[in-house]
Design a protein around this motif. Structure first.
Motif, PDB file in Angstrom:
ATOM      1  N   GLY A 177       0.864  -1.419   0.144  1.00 15.09           N
ATOM      2  CA  GLY A 177       0.140  -0.070   0.141  1.00 15.09           C
ATOM      3  C   GLY A 177       0.763   1.273   0.035  1.00 15.09           C
ATOM      4  O   GLY A 177       0.275   2.398  -0.262  1.00 15.09           O
ATOM      5  N   GLN A 178       2.050   1.142   0.278  1.00 14.72           N
ATOM      6  CA  GLN A 178       2.949   2.249   0.523  1.00 14.72           C
ATOM      7  C   GLN A 178       3.427   2.616  -1.165  1.00 14.72           C
ATOM      8  O   GLN A 178       3.758   1.842  -2.007  1.00 14.72           O
ATOM      9  CB  GLN A 178       4.134   1.943   1.210  1.00 14.72           C
ATOM     10  N   TRP A 179       3.390   4.069  -1.416  1.00 19.58           N
ATOM     11  CA  TRP A 179       3.909   4.602  -2.886  1.00 19.58           C
ATOM     12  C   TRP A 179       5.425   4.100  -3.198  1.00 19.58           C
ATOM     13  O   TRP A 179       6.212   4.151  -2.178  1.00 19.58           O
ATOM     14  CB  TRP A 179       3.600   5.997  -2.986  1.00 19.58           C
ATOM     15  N   ILE A 180       5.402   3.769  -4.291  1.00 18.57           N
ATOM     16  CA  ILE A 180       6.965   3.429  -4.874  1.00 18.57           C
ATOM     17  C   ILE A 180       7.140   4.360  -5.844  1.00 18.57           C
ATOM     18  O   ILE A 180       6.308   4.681  -6.950  1.00 18.57           O
ATOM     19  CB  ILE A 180       7.019   2.169  -5.485  1.00 18.57           C
ATOM     20  N   HIS A 181       8.078   5.460  -5.885  1.00 21.75           N
ATOM     21  CA  HIS A 181       8.444   6.620  -6.985  1.00 21.75           C
ATOM     22  C   HIS A 181       9.758   5.872  -7.695  1.00 21.75           C
ATOM     23  O   HIS A 181      10.650   5.527  -6.987  1.00 21.75           O
ATOM     24  CB  HIS A 181       8.835   7.840  -6.048  1.00 21.75           C
ATOM     25  N   ALA A 182       9.583   6.130  -8.957  1.00 24.16           N
ATOM     26  CA  ALA A 182      10.792   5.653  -9.753  1.00 24.16           C
ATOM     27  C   ALA A 182      10.746   7.012 -10.814  1.00 24.16           C
ATOM     28  O   ALA A 182      10.012   7.537 -11.115  1.00 24.16           O
ATOM     29  CB  ALA A 182      10.495   4.598 -10.627  1.00 24.16           C
ATOM     30  N   VAL A 183      12.080   7.134 -11.237  1.00 20.18           N
ATOM     31  CA  VAL A 183      12.260   8.289 -11.996  1.00 20.18           C
ATOM     32  C   VAL A 183      13.245   8.137 -13.145  1.00 20.18           C
ATOM     33  O   VAL A 183      14.256   7.252 -12.843  1.00 20.18           O
ATOM     34  CB  VAL A 183      12.764   9.852 -10.977  1.00 20.18           C
ATOM     35  N   GLU A 241      -1.605  16.674  -8.235  1.00 23.41           N
ATOM     36  CA  GLU A 241      -1.427  17.181  -6.767  1.00 23.41           C
ATOM     37  C   GLU A 241      -2.330  17.213  -5.770  1.00 23.41           C
ATOM     38  O   GLU A 241      -3.359  17.193  -5.756  1.00 23.41           O
ATOM     39  CB  GLU A 241      -1.136  18.870  -7.099  1.00 23.41           C
ATOM     40  N   GLY A 242      -1.944  16.628  -4.683  1.00 22.20           N
ATOM     41  CA  GLY A 242      -2.801  16.464  -3.497  1.00 22.20           C
ATOM     42  C   GLY A 242      -3.119  15.011  -3.457  1.00 22.20           C
ATOM     43  O   GLY A 242      -3.913  14.483  -2.401  1.00 22.20           O
ATOM     44  N   LYS A 243      -3.128  14.129  -4.429  1.00 20.34           N
ATOM     45  CA  LYS A 243      -3.713  13.003  -4.528  1.00 20.34           C
ATOM     46  C   LYS A 243      -2.621  11.982  -4.338  1.00 20.34           C
ATOM     47  O   LYS A 243      -2.802  10.804  -3.861  1.00 20.34           O
ATOM     48  CB  LYS A 243      -4.312  12.491  -5.829  1.00 20.34           C
ATOM     49  N   ILE A 244      -1.429  12.378  -4.485  1.00 21.45           N
ATOM     50  CA  ILE A 244      -0.106  11.504  -4.065  1.00 21.45           C
ATOM     51  C   ILE A 244       0.376  12.122  -2.811  1.00 21.45           C
ATOM     52  O   ILE A 244       0.788  13.218  -2.687  1.00 21.45           O
ATOM     53  CB  ILE A 244       0.755  11.397  -5.091  1.00 21.45           C
ATOM     54  N   PRO A 245       0.657  11.175  -1.561  1.00 19.26           N
ATOM     55  CA  PRO A 245       0.923  11.841  -0.412  1.00 19.26           C
ATOM     56  C   PRO A 245       2.280  12.661  -0.624  1.00 19.26           C
ATOM     57  O   PRO A 245       3.376  12.175  -1.109  1.00 19.26           O
ATOM     58  CB  PRO A 245       1.205  10.516   0.444  1.00 19.26           C
ATOM     59  N   ALA A 246       2.337  13.717  -0.196  1.00 23.40           N
ATOM     60  CA  ALA A 246       3.768  14.509  -0.137  1.00 23.40           C
ATOM     61  C   ALA A 246       4.480  14.084   1.330  1.00 23.40           C
ATOM     62  O   ALA A 246       3.893  13.933   2.233  1.00 23.40           O
ATOM     63  CB  ALA A 246       3.409  15.991  -0.250  1.00 23.40           C
ATOM     64  N   THR A 293       6.906  14.472   4.461  1.00 23.15           N
ATOM     65  CA  THR A 293       6.844  15.506   5.525  1.00 23.15           C
ATOM     66  C   THR A 293       8.174  16.151   5.431  1.00 23.15           C
ATOM     67  O   THR A 293       9.129  15.750   4.976  1.00 23.15           O
ATOM     68  CB  THR A 293       6.600  14.943   6.822  1.00 23.15           C
ATOM     69  N   ILE A 294       8.329  17.218   6.551  1.00 17.29           N
ATOM     70  CA  ILE A 294       9.422  18.061   6.323  1.00 17.29           C
ATOM     71  C   ILE A 294      10.656  16.969   6.975  1.00 17.29           C
ATOM     72  O   ILE A 294      11.884  17.027   6.461  1.00 17.29           O
ATOM     73  CB  ILE A 294       9.376  19.189   7.359  1.00 17.29           C
ATOM     74  N   GLN A 295      10.235  16.203   7.870  1.00 18.26           N
ATOM     75  CA  GLN A 295      11.382  15.226   8.453  1.00 18.26           C
ATOM     76  C   GLN A 295      11.872  14.425   7.390  1.00 18.26           C
ATOM     77  O   GLN A 295      12.895  13.898   7.402  1.00 18.26           O
ATOM     78  CB  GLN A 295      10.675  14.571   9.774  1.00 18.26           C
ATOM     79  N   GLU A 296      10.785  13.786   6.608  1.00 15.86           N
ATOM     80  CA  GLU A 296      11.087  12.921   5.601  1.00 15.86           C
ATOM     81  C   GLU A 296      12.198  13.751   4.431  1.00 15.86           C
ATOM     82  O   GLU A 296      12.851  13.180   4.013  1.00 15.86           O
ATOM     83  CB  GLU A 296       9.908  12.219   4.688  1.00 15.86           C
ATOM     84  N   LEU A 297      11.666  14.990   4.430  1.00 14.61           N
ATOM     85  CA  LEU A 297      12.482  15.693   3.186  1.00 14.61           C
ATOM     86  C   LEU A 297      13.810  16.047   3.459  1.00 14.61           C
ATOM     87  O   LEU A 297      14.857  16.160   2.835  1.00 14.61           O
ATOM     88  CB  LEU A 297      11.899  16.621   2.781  1.00 14.61           C
ATOM     89  N   ALA A 298      14.059  16.223   4.854  1.00 12.45           N
ATOM     90  CA  ALA A 298      15.091  16.901   5.394  1.00 12.45           C
ATOM     91  C   ALA A 298      16.515  16.335   4.884  1.00 12.45           C
ATOM     92  O   ALA A 298      17.471  17.056   4.460  1.00 12.45           O
ATOM     93  CB  ALA A 298      15.240  17.192   6.836  1.00 12.45           C
ATOM     94  N   SER A 299      16.640  14.891   5.042  1.00 11.59           N
ATOM     95  CA  SER A 299      17.785  14.438   4.757  1.00 11.59           C
ATOM     96  C   SER A 299      18.039  14.241   3.467  1.00 11.59           C
ATOM     97  O   SER A 299      19.173  14.408   2.790  1.00 11.59           O
ATOM     98  CB  SER A 299      18.153  12.941   5.483  1.00 11.59           C
TER      99      SER A 299
END
Length: 510
Positions: free
Chosen positions: A103-109, A191-196, A198-204
């Motif tokens: 159920g957790q999103w997987i992002h590939a780029v 936008e808004g449909k895929i969980p963004a 958090t600041i804590q997740e982004l920081a590293s």
């Protein structure tokens, strides 16, 4: 801090070269010769001997998508350097799925269908095979398309009957009409449909991305994400407050958020060079086959934003989009506007279009690094008669148009030297030559990545040159770039990166 024994390329027309530079606090306080710097040595807290290497103003990426770049550090890497087929993509996503909870999103780029063995885009059903229990979003190298698997389509609410938003495309199976997972220009819808994160997740990720940019000599950036909003501005405020992001940031406003910014007063007329609001971003595309928005709407939108006091940055790739953007900017100038409007990319410019751009007075913010990364594809997919009109920086420069360079990362590698190499050589990483007559000299390429970018962001009175009184943002390269062969430009490393008088990167500490 004192730099001595350097080949200083100042980007200051009054004093274009020097040997030594003194810094006090966050400002440049003196620029001159080694002989005249001798009296400053005793008072410097650190003296750096450049050994004849080149010292230039800090590189300034005038068009980047920073949070997407930071997120790519944790995403599944599907760039051509990592995968060569759809099977490789599936295997990479499957590997990630094994360590990702259901159920957790997987992002590939970063995938490029041109570079895949199959020569096509993956489908939802192929991604289903790799991760049936996780929603998957696979972002195309361009950043303007993505593929969702079936689980992801369900989560965002795309079904057989979902209408296409204006200017967007939902590709479908020709037999059943079902979405095949491929979406073009659908970021606003998603936008808004895929969980963004958090600041804590982004920081590293942000700290890692910022350090990577510092290692490339990048001291300032302009975030050109078209969906930038008040909430994303607050994210940047938090990241800057936590010192996770060392580069100076100019935050472009998504076109749909300008009213919100005006109402709140956030960032307007900010004198803070560390984080400030920049241009309003307007997307003009032809992805769906016709210009969106249409010419009338483009003119009306640019005029409205101009009347509200916004500098406008118009995304324009195709010649029709470039022409429409130039016309809109020219109309504001004809009505007396003095705002410094911009055209972003300007990928295709036949002679008539180039003349319109020059006449409009727009600043052109473009990406010569695209020639380096995708030159082979351009030559394969562009008719021979149109190839001379690709990324015409030489023609613009000769006509007196102000140029600024950026990377559009994570679309391509943000390394400025790759773009500079292609600007002067017009060669791709494969050695293909694209529109050689559009080359520019090394000095002009360096200027576009420093002073030109500062000018595009309306910051040239604060940074972009090595000049007393300006902010102390500068980069010491690992050799004298004025004496090397063109091919060596891609090999250049950064020894030191200074932002506001503080050492942001020192090769000796690595």
């Amino acid at each position: 801090m004192l730099f001595v024994n350097c080949r200083v390329l100042t980007m200051d027309d009054q004093h274009p070269v020097a040997e030594s530079v003194a810094i006090t606090g966050d400002r440049i306080t003196w620029v001159g010769s080694d002989r005249d710097s001798e009296g400053l040595v005793s008072g410097a807290n650190r003296v750096i001997n450049g050994l004849g290497r080149t010292l230039i103003p800090g590189f300034h990426d005038a068009h980047i998508h920073f949070l997407a770049y930071a997120a790519s550090f944790q995403a599944v890497d599907c760039r051509p350097s990592s995968v060569s087929s759809i099977l490789d993509i599936k295997n990479s996503i499957e590997d990630r799925a094994q360590s990702t909870r259901s159920g957790q999103w997987i992002h590939a780029v970063g995938y490029s269908e041109f570079d895949l063995l199959e020569g096509r885009h993956p489908t939802r059903w192929e991604l289903d095979q790799a991760a049936p229990d996780n929603p998957v979003r696979l972002i195309h190298r361009s950043g303007h398309a993505c593929v969702l698997n079936s689980r992801a389509l369900d989560v965002v609410g795309i079904t057989n009957s979902t209408p296409e938003p204006p200017g967007s495309t939902i590709l479908r199976d020709l037999k059943t009409g079902a979405p095949n997972g491929m979406l073009l220009e659908m970021d606003d819808f998603l936008e808004g449909k895929i969980p963004a994160p958090t600041i804590q997740e982004l920081a590293s990720d942000v700290a890692e991305a910022s350090q990577a940019l510092a290692s490339l000599g990048i001291t300032a950036l302009q975030d050109a994400t078209p969906s930038n909003s008040i909430s994303r501005w607050e994210t940047f405020v938090a990241l800057k407050s936590d010192d996770a992001l060392s580069q100076r940031v100019t935050f472009m406003i998504g076109g749909e958020s300008t009213t919100e910014f005006l109402r709140s007063g956030v960032g307007r007329d900010s004198k803070d060079m560390n984080l400030r609001v920049g241009a309003a971003k307007l997307m003009v595309t032809k992805t769906s086959g016709s210009l969106f928005p249409d010419v009338t709407a483009i003119h009306e939108t640019v005029n409205k934003l101009d009347n509200k006091g916004f500098q406008v940055a118009i995304h324009a790739v195709e010649s029709e989009a470039v022409s429409a953007g130039a016309e809109a900017i020219a109309l504001t100038r004809a009505s007396g506007s003095q705002l410094r409007h911009r055209l972003e990319h300007c990928s295709e410019m036949p002679p008539v279009t180039l003349e319109q751009v020059v006449a409009s007075g727009a600043v052109v913010v473009t990406q010569p690094g695209f020639v380096y990364a995708s030159g082979r594809r351009y030559l394969a997919e562009t008719a021979a008669a149109n190839q001379p009109w690709l990324y015409r920086i030489g023609g613009l420069r000769k006509a007196g148009t102000m140029l600024a360079f950026g990377s559009d990362a994570p679309v391509i590698d943000p390394n400025p030297m790759l773009g500079i190499y292609s600007a002067v050589s017009r060669k791709s990483q494969d050695g293909d030559v694209v529109a050689f007559d559009e080359s520019i000299c090394l000095h002009d390429a360096l200027e576009a990545y420093t002073l030109g970018s500062a000018f595009a962001g309306r910051m040239e009175s604060h940074l972009g040159a090595i000049k007393p009184g300006l902010l102390a943002d500068m980069v010491l390269l690992d050799r004298d770039v004025t004496t090397i062969e063109q091919a060596e430009l891609t090999e250049i490393q950064v020894n030191n990166t200074v932002i506001g008088g503080a050492m942001a990167w020192d090769i000796e500490d690595q």
